[in-house]
Design a protein around this motif. Structure first.
Motif, PDB file in Angstrom:
ATOM      1  N   LEU A  41      15.709 -45.578  88.481  1.00 26.56           N
ATOM      2  CA  LEU A  41      17.098 -45.137  88.374  1.00 26.56           C
ATOM      3  C   LEU A  41      17.500 -44.288  89.572  1.00 26.56           C
ATOM      4  O   LEU A  41      18.601 -44.435  90.111  1.00 26.56           O
ATOM      5  N   ALA A  42      16.613 -43.381  89.997  1.00 28.55           N
ATOM      6  CA  ALA A  42      16.906 -42.545  91.163  1.00 28.55           C
ATOM      7  C   ALA A  42      17.064 -43.410  92.416  1.00 28.55           C
ATOM      8  O   ALA A  42      17.967 -43.176  93.235  1.00 28.55           O
ATOM      9  N   ALA A  43      16.228 -44.426  92.567  1.00 34.48           N
ATOM     10  CA  ALA A  43      16.331 -45.324  93.717  1.00 34.48           C
ATOM     11  C   ALA A  43      17.621 -46.145  93.669  1.00 34.48           C
ATOM     12  O   ALA A  43      18.274 -46.357  94.698  1.00 34.48           O
ATOM     13  N   ALA A  44      18.010 -46.586  92.488  1.00 37.72           N
ATOM     14  CA  ALA A  44      19.247 -47.353  92.346  1.00 37.72           C
ATOM     15  C   ALA A  44      20.461 -46.499  92.698  1.00 37.72           C
ATOM     16  O   ALA A  44      21.381 -46.961  93.394  1.00 37.72           O
ATOM     17  N   ILE A  45      20.470 -45.267  92.248  1.00 38.81           N
ATOM     18  CA  ILE A  45      21.588 -44.379  92.559  1.00 38.81           C
ATOM     19  C   ILE A  45      21.604 -44.056  94.045  1.00 38.81           C
ATOM     20  O   ILE A  45      22.667 -43.992  94.672  1.00 38.81           O
ATOM     21  N   GLY A  46      20.433 -43.883  94.649  1.00 36.04           N
ATOM     22  CA  GLY A  46      20.360 -43.661  96.093  1.00 36.04           C
ATOM     23  C   GLY A  46      20.918 -44.854  96.861  1.00 36.04           C
ATOM     24  O   GLY A  46      21.648 -44.683  97.837  1.00 36.04           O
ATOM     25  N   GLY A  47      20.592 -46.062  96.420  1.00 36.31           N
ATOM     26  CA  GLY A  47      21.125 -47.261  97.051  1.00 36.31           C
ATOM     27  C   GLY A  47      22.634 -47.354  96.912  1.00 36.31           C
ATOM     28  O   GLY A  47      23.337 -47.741  97.849  1.00 36.31           O
TER      29      GLY A  47
END
Length: 66
Positions: A41-47
């Motif tokens: 989820l953190a990676a998706a939001i960063g993207g």
């Protein structure tokens, strides 16, 4: 300061991403194994944020040159 709807979405996404990162490292500090879903989820939001940053830069550049 008056923010547009898109800017508010970006603010909420950034706050959510920071919360998820803090949660991930908080769980790690207790010695437990954090859920892989938190990292995804953190990676998706960063993207999402990187995409919008690039889009803003593109629109600003396009506005000046054409």
């Amino acid at each position: 300061m008056r923010l547009t709807t898109v800017e508010m979405i970006r603010v909420w996404a950034a706050m959510t991403g920071l919360f998820l990162v803090a949660l991930y490292f908080g769980v790690l500090s207790t010695g437990s194994q954090p859920s892989p879903m938190i990292a995804m989820l953190a990676a998706a939001i960063g993207g999402f944020e990187i995409f919008f940053f690039g889009q803003d830069q593109w629109l600003k550049r396009r506005g000046k040159h054409g």
